[in-house]
Write an enzyme that holds these catalytic residues in place. Sequence first.
Site, PDB file in Angstrom:
ATOM      1  N   ILE A 711       0.807  -1.211  -0.047  1.00  0.00           N
ATOM      2  CA  ILE A 711      -0.018   0.162   0.201  1.00  0.00           C
ATOM      3  C   ILE A 711       0.840   1.317  -0.141  1.00  0.00           C
ATOM      4  O   ILE A 711       0.532   2.505  -0.421  1.00  0.00           O
ATOM      5  CB  ILE A 711      -0.555  -0.368   1.445  1.00  0.00           C
ATOM      6  CG1 ILE A 711      -0.291  -0.065   2.625  1.00  0.00           C
ATOM      7  CG2 ILE A 711      -1.961  -1.080   1.026  1.00  0.00           C
ATOM      8  CD1 ILE A 711      -0.988  -0.014   3.519  1.00  0.00           C
ATOM      9  N   GLY A 712       2.083   1.061   0.309  1.00  0.00           N
ATOM     10  CA  GLY A 712       3.213   2.318  -0.031  1.00  0.00           C
ATOM     11  C   GLY A 712       4.800   1.900  -0.146  1.00  0.00           C
ATOM     12  O   GLY A 712       5.141   0.779   0.220  1.00  0.00           O
ATOM     13  N   GLY A 717      11.654   1.352   3.600  1.00  0.00           N
ATOM     14  CA  GLY A 717      10.829   0.564   3.265  1.00  0.00           C
ATOM     15  C   GLY A 717      10.210   0.576   2.904  1.00  0.00           C
ATOM     16  O   GLY A 717       9.691   1.655   2.087  1.00  0.00           O
ATOM     17  N   VAL A 719       5.621  -0.218   2.721  1.00  0.00           N
ATOM     18  CA  VAL A 719       4.703  -0.426   3.503  1.00  0.00           C
ATOM     19  C   VAL A 719       3.211  -1.799   3.458  1.00  0.00           C
ATOM     20  O   VAL A 719       2.449  -1.373   1.774  1.00  0.00           O
ATOM     21  CB  VAL A 719       3.394   0.524   4.264  1.00  0.00           C
ATOM     22  CG1 VAL A 719       3.115   0.684   4.925  1.00  0.00           C
ATOM     23  CG2 VAL A 719       4.652   1.917   4.588  1.00  0.00           C
ATOM     24  N   ASP A 838       9.537  15.612   8.081  1.00  0.00           N
ATOM     25  CA  ASP A 838       9.098  15.043   6.858  1.00  0.00           C
ATOM     26  C   ASP A 838       7.125  14.881   6.342  1.00  0.00           C
ATOM     27  O   ASP A 838       6.689  14.125   6.165  1.00  0.00           O
ATOM     28  CB  ASP A 838       9.705  13.883   6.684  1.00  0.00           C
ATOM     29  CG  ASP A 838       9.489  13.564   5.061  1.00  0.00           C
ATOM     30  OD1 ASP A 838       9.615  14.551   4.439  1.00  0.00           O
ATOM     31  OD2 ASP A 838       9.871  12.031   4.966  1.00  0.00           O
TER      32      ASP A 838
END
Length: 1003
Positions: A711-712, A717, A719, A838
Amino acid sequence: MLLIFISIRCLGTFVWCVTLFLLNPDSCFALSNETDRVALLAIKSQLQDPMGITSSWNNSINVCQWTGVTCGQRHPRVIQLYLRNQSVGGFLSPYVGNLSFLRFINLASNNLHGEIPNELGRLSRLKVLVLDFNSFSGTIPSNLSHCSNLINFSVRRNNLTGEIPAYIGYYWLKLENLNVAENQLTGQLPPSIGNISTLQQLGVGENKLYGIIPESLGQLRDLNFLSVAENNFSGMLPPIFNISSLEQISLLTNRFEGRLPLNIGFNLPKLKILIVGQNNLTGSIPQSFSNASNLVILNLSGNHFSGKVGIDFSSLPNITRLNLGQNNLGSGSIGDLDFITLLTNCSKLETLGLNSNRFGGSLPRSIANLSTITIIAMGLNQISGTIPLEIRNLANIYALGLEYNQLTGTIPYTIGELINLQALDFSANNLHGIIPDSIGNLSTLNSLWLGFNNLQGNIPSSLGNCKNLMLLNVSKNKLTGTLPPQILEITTLSSLLDLSSNLISGSIPLVVGNLKNLIQLDISRNRFSGEIPTTLSSCTSLEYLKMQDNSFRGSIPSSLISLKSIEVLDLSCNNLSGQIPEYLEDLSFLEYLNLSYNDFEGQVPTKGVFSNKTRISLIENGKLCGGLDELHLPACHNTRPRKAKITILKVLIPVIVLLTILSVGLIVVCTRRRKQTQKSSTLLSMEQQFPMVSYAELNKATNEFSLSNLIGQGSFGFVYRGNLGEDLLPVAVKVINLKQKGSIKSFVAECEALKNIRHRNLIKIITVCSSIDFKGDDFKALVYDYMQSGSLEDWLQQSNDQVDGNLNLIQRLNISIDVASAIEYLHHHCQPPIVHGDLKPSNVLLDHDMVAHVSDFGLAKFLFDRPIQETSSSSIGIKGTVGYVAPEYGMGGNVSLTGDVYSFGILLLEMFTGRRPTHTMFNDGLTLHGFVKMALPEKVMEIVDFALLLDPGNERAKIEECLTAVVRIGVLCSMESPSERIHMADAVKNLCAAREKYKGRRV
């Protein structure tokens, strides 16, 4: 002779192709098929494809088998390109013009940007071109005039500019659907569109179009959908009300004048949706609507309609939404609301808006028969009578507003049977009696307004069962008894708790400290006694604390020093004594302090709020001295001789110097040891705090980390969505890419930041994994709550093509306040303060209730040195995301709280303008900040996202006022100079004020 030779040569080639076609038809198209393959590979080279949708576009399989590609049945030429909603980014290559057999293109709901290629004009066979929900810019290409076979042209929600081309009405004469809504198009609607006799759907809403609607539109006899909403069209109503095929009409938020045709219901027998809200229409509501039996939505709000509502709603069985609010309907007399009885036959009715009119007479008992209703808004009228017991029948209702009327009687106990109710407003009526205990059954209630009535008795302790309550206002009644501690245990209370102007007595329960997120607490003008509870210090979000006109005694607790966000503090007219605490002058956000009519003594401070006479009130405290000269207080007399002070200083100074030297040495040693053990101790503490999960469990939960669960993707990394454990708990698993430089440092930073912070708007960590995978390699992951509604990035850039998929104004306000509150907590309520580092839309996640949660602390930094408004002791520059990172970081500036403030400002401007800070329009020195700043204040409505103007519940002026306030906050947060940026606490306060003013709340 040469011409004869060429002719013979061409004839031979033709004969060869014909012979080849007769022997093997497929081989005749091989060369052309190769052209399609090369063109598609060129298109792929310009795309960003995080989901790997075009991975099949290679030489190993036939082009007709590529994902999203369809070829003709009789020949292998590409006729369709379908990549809708595939998260594809990048540019659309001009090579698309080489797919000469293409008939159908659908690239909607992606992240494509740049200009629409002129080369599309080569596709003479093209029938469908759908590019909705992308970020295409520039103008609608002139070469598209050659696509004379177009049936469907839709470019909704992009960043297109310029005018709607007039050639559409001369060359696209087969067109059935034209949708250019939600862009930045200017100019007038071309009269030539009236030439397209085949046109069925026309959508030009949410642009910057102006002028009158051309008469030629009345020629479109097959038109069934028309939307010109959210523009600047003016003049009389468009000449469309004789087009009998029309089913949906939206003229919302323009400047149309005139009256609706009296025969509208006869002329438009197929009409399903009519939205003409927020214009300048006058006259009566035509009774002929009674004949429009197909009506589903009727919105006439925000105009100047007057007179009686004479529609026979019993003949409108399909109506679901009826909004007549903000007009001059009714006469303030009996019979104004008789039409409600006819509405009981509308078995699908969900929303009823009658607010802000002149409706009078008693509240009809038949209102209780609206069994399917979910929203009733009838506030600000002249309605009298009582609230019927039969209101219990409104089983599906979740919002009920009858505020500012003339209702009498009591609140019926049957109100407790409305178990789906979320918002209830009975304020400013003449209600009496008690607040029924049954109201505690409303477990989903989040807003309760009962102020400005004549209610008596105790506040029911059963209200403590309303665990989702965010706002409670029972002010200006005759309530007695004590304050039930159960109410102070509702930890969701965050917006307002107003008990003012009643007869409540006793002390404030110590459990008041549970209200950690409460912004406003008003218990003034009651009979409270005892001391001010020290536990109020836990209410660290408080901005307004009003306790005046009670009988509090004792001193002001020293613990209130923790109320760092307090702006208004009123303790006047009590029996307080002692000295005025010096820490009050250090509360940097305190704007007004009233300590009058007490028994304070001693010296008055002179800094902070005390430095301005207009911001404090100290009258009738006869023992005070000193302070500003303007206060005209007596001078304070020192009791200690000056010589004694000098002697003490001579002793203290050497001691202080020695202690300072020892402290510095100790800090250096401790710092070195801490750096050596920081990584291992962080991981150990995380393992002790959270239950560890194995690699095998996460592998199973995410279906072996399959792409379908991805999903991301971030800097360090990936997700995945998963279902963890026997209960299949929905989770998000962030797998650290240990091969990426800096990933371990990011993992440690996120662990360290998340292990001690707790806030409703910060992502919650469930568990961690520090293990090895099935290959024997190191594996590290963090497991969070899964956010069902995705990221803010998804909503801003990848919304689906339904209107309800857009974030409206109040949702964006709520999200911005959630994010600001989270960052304000990190900056001012964590020790040491934390810089997120961020902040951007993809790092703002939304749960099922659309509550925002700030995530991704991989770049978080702790500020161990003060002052916190400046920088950390580290000299290491912070990383971030281009467009959101503060400009001073690019010049080697240190980590600072003001850097987060800048990122939030840019995020806020993106939310409310719909423009990314990295948009191609921002070049040659122009930034998103500068673009918005130049528009303030006169041109705000020209640069905001036009989806925000779609709110029939508020006047355009009110929307403009709110948006101006919000974008101004974004500009102040994103100033180039860090010293010019406002604090996050100011941002939260001002955003909340804008929201409350927009919603019309009475604080």
